[in-house]
Design an enzyme around this catalytic site. Structure first.
Site, PDB file in Angstrom:
ATOM      1  CG  ASN A   1      -1.675  -1.364   1.151  1.00 59.32           C
ATOM      2  OD1 ASN A   1      -2.530  -1.540   0.600  1.00 59.32           O
ATOM      3  ND2 ASN A   1      -1.571  -2.002   2.467  1.00 59.32           N
TER       4      ASN A   1
ATOM      5  CB  CYS B   1      -2.603  -6.711   6.989  1.00 53.92           C
ATOM      6  SG  CYS B   1      -2.625  -5.139   7.850  1.00 53.92           S
TER       7      CYS B   1
ATOM      8  CG  LEU C   1      -5.318  -1.478  10.882  1.00 58.75           C
ATOM      9  CD1 LEU C   1      -6.049  -2.436  10.295  1.00 58.75           C
ATOM     10  CD2 LEU C   1      -5.981  -0.197  11.106  1.00 58.75           C
TER      11      LEU C   1
END
Length: 490
Positions: A120, A251, A420
């Site tokens: 990404n 992910c 995250l």
């Protein structure tokens, strides 16, 4: 003829970038909230304007995913992230509590080292730059070698916009000669305040071992349980939409589907109806050989590839138009590639006897890989939700939504983010979706509300009372013994 050592040049470039960023931060940290916000807005708008061009660059350079989906990610990283952070107070007094007599002051950290993954590249560069600038920090982007062209161009777009809006030169920098030495230098440099690491497990561990404060996130491996109370058609739609988005490179996307035996045929039928292709045993073994490398890590050749490419690579003849390849599995382990993270349109499918077995299997999958990250649950039963919530070792349990967009905070009210946190269980320093407030030191200014004597006096009184009580008991015991002795003499 002058010979130049590329590794030495990359080290020097990194040191120069950090020096410029530190000087820029010394100026930037004096800016007002409104000035910071105007710069952040300009950067976000510039990124959104170039979303399509940068998405195409990322796809052409890496070969991962689908460029149209990368446009969505770039727009999410610019517009959606910006909208979520634009009103946050991050400069000066950021919170006042008159009732409890304290207030909080936001203090920027300094230079943020932003490590960017190849999966990404442009969207993560946009996102990390925005949250770094919003929190009053400078940022140095560490470009992934396999995506350096699109990362460098993205950084140029962001930096030019920031400078035009009044940011000091050097506030946003990028390594144009990426190397292991340069990344190590960036992470360990004395003037690096924090590492924001997104990428492979080895890189995240290196960030935490650098001696510099770090926020790092490891792999995901989210199982998705479809409960018997779920709307099967809707659950399958969400899972397949999530897993096929950008060919599965995010992910937080689902990696396994778990169902009870009473639901198996209904779920399989719906999966096939919506474009899933179930592999037979021979096909599963063929494809399985390409998922992992000899060292046990994911094969980069499969990352972000279409079903058609995966089939061609492994010599499979799958139904035309298939969206996802699914292998029915019964085991979980490091040597079972289907039970691991697969950043591509491949899913494992597990069948269990009952709810308790489903919970235990989902935990086993996560503890095998991806603990602390994300899991999804499709159900209308509140008791099932509570059971999973209490036991799943994840930072994000997503209910009736997709792993990809739910985890990123697009279809949920989580903080919109592309990094995250996985919590301590996942080797991360936080379980948050990372936003600007994670990149701040918060100074607490607290007013006295009691005098010291009110605390010490009460405790001293309690201690004295206890001592007095003990003395009386001892005295009574002595008197009793004396009386007994006198009685014996008489």
């Amino acid at each position: 003829m002058e010979l130049l050592d590329k590794d030495l040049l990359s080290l020097q470039e990194t040191r120069t970038l950090i020096s410029k960023a530190k000087k820029a931060h010394d100026i930037y940290k004096t800016f007002s909230q409104s000035k910071v916000d105007s710069i952040v807005k300009a950067v976000a708008e510039a990124a959104e304007k170039e979303a399509v061009r940068l998405a195409k660059m990322a796809h052409e350079e890496t070969g991962f995913g689908i460029w149209q989906d990368k446009v969505v990610k770039n727009t999410f990283a610019s517009r959606v992230v910006y909208e979520s952070i634009k009103d946050l107070k991050t400069v000066g007094i950021i919170k006042e509590n008159d009732a409890d007599k304290y207030f909080e002051v936001g203090v920027s950290l300094g230079v943020i080292a932003a490590l960017i993954p190849s999966t990404n590249p442009t969207s993560t560069t946009i996102y990390k730059t925005l949250i770094s600038l919003k929190s009053g920090n400078a940022v140095v982007i560490s470009a992934h070698p396999n995506a350096k062209g699109c990362i460098i161009e993205t950084t140029k777009v962001l930096s030019d916009a920031a400078t035009k809006a009044g940011a000091p030169e050097g506030l946003i920098g990028v390594t144009t000669m990426p190397s292991l030495g340069a990344t190590t230098e960036l992470m360990k440099h004395n003037d690096t305040a924090l590492i924001l690491a997104t990428g492979g497990e080895a890189m995240v561990k290196a960030a935490y071992s650098s001696g510099t404060p770090a926020i790092g996130v490891g792999p995901g491996n989210g199982p998705s349980f479809i409960d018997k109370s779920a709307d099967v058609k809707l659950a399958v739609k969400r899972i397949l939409a999530s897993k096929t988005f950008d060919n599965g490179v995010i992910c937080a996307s689902e990696q396994s589907i778990v169902v009870e035996s009473c639901m198996k045929e209904a779920v399989k039928e719906e999966l096939i109806k919506q474009g899933a292709y179930f592999l037979n045993e021979v096909e599963s073994k063929k494809l399985g050989k390409f998922i992992l490398r000899a060292n046990g890590t994911m094969n980069p050749q499969i990352v972000g590839k279409s079903v058609e490419s995966l089939a061609k690579m492994s010599g499979l003849n799958v139904k035309e138009g298939s969206r996802v390849l699914i292998s029915e599995e019964t085991t979980v382990g490091k040597n079972n590639p289907y039970s691991r993270e697969k950043l591509t349109p491949i899913l494992a499918f597990y069948t269990v006897d009952n709810l308790e077995s489903a919970i235990k299997l989902c935990i086993e999958i996560l503890m095998n890989e991806g603990k602390g990250h994300t899991s999804t649950l499709h159900t209308e039963d509140k008791e099932v939700i509570k059971a999973f919530a209490l036991r799943m070792p994840v930072a994000r349990l997503l209910i009736n939504t997709s792993g990809t967009f739910g985890g990123l905070g697009a279809t949920t009210n989580l903080i919109p983010a592309l990094t995250l946190g996985c919590g301590a269980i996942g080797g991360s320093s936080t379980s948050d979706n990372i936003g600007p407030l994670n990149l701040l030191n918060i100074k607490r200014v607290a007013f006295g509300v009691k005098e010291q004597e009110e605390i010490t006096g009460n405790i001293t009184s309690e201690v004295s009372s206890t001592e007095t009580s003990m003395s009386k008991d001892q005295l009574e015991l002595i008197i009793r013994k004396v009386v007994e002795q006198l009685s014996a003499l008489s």
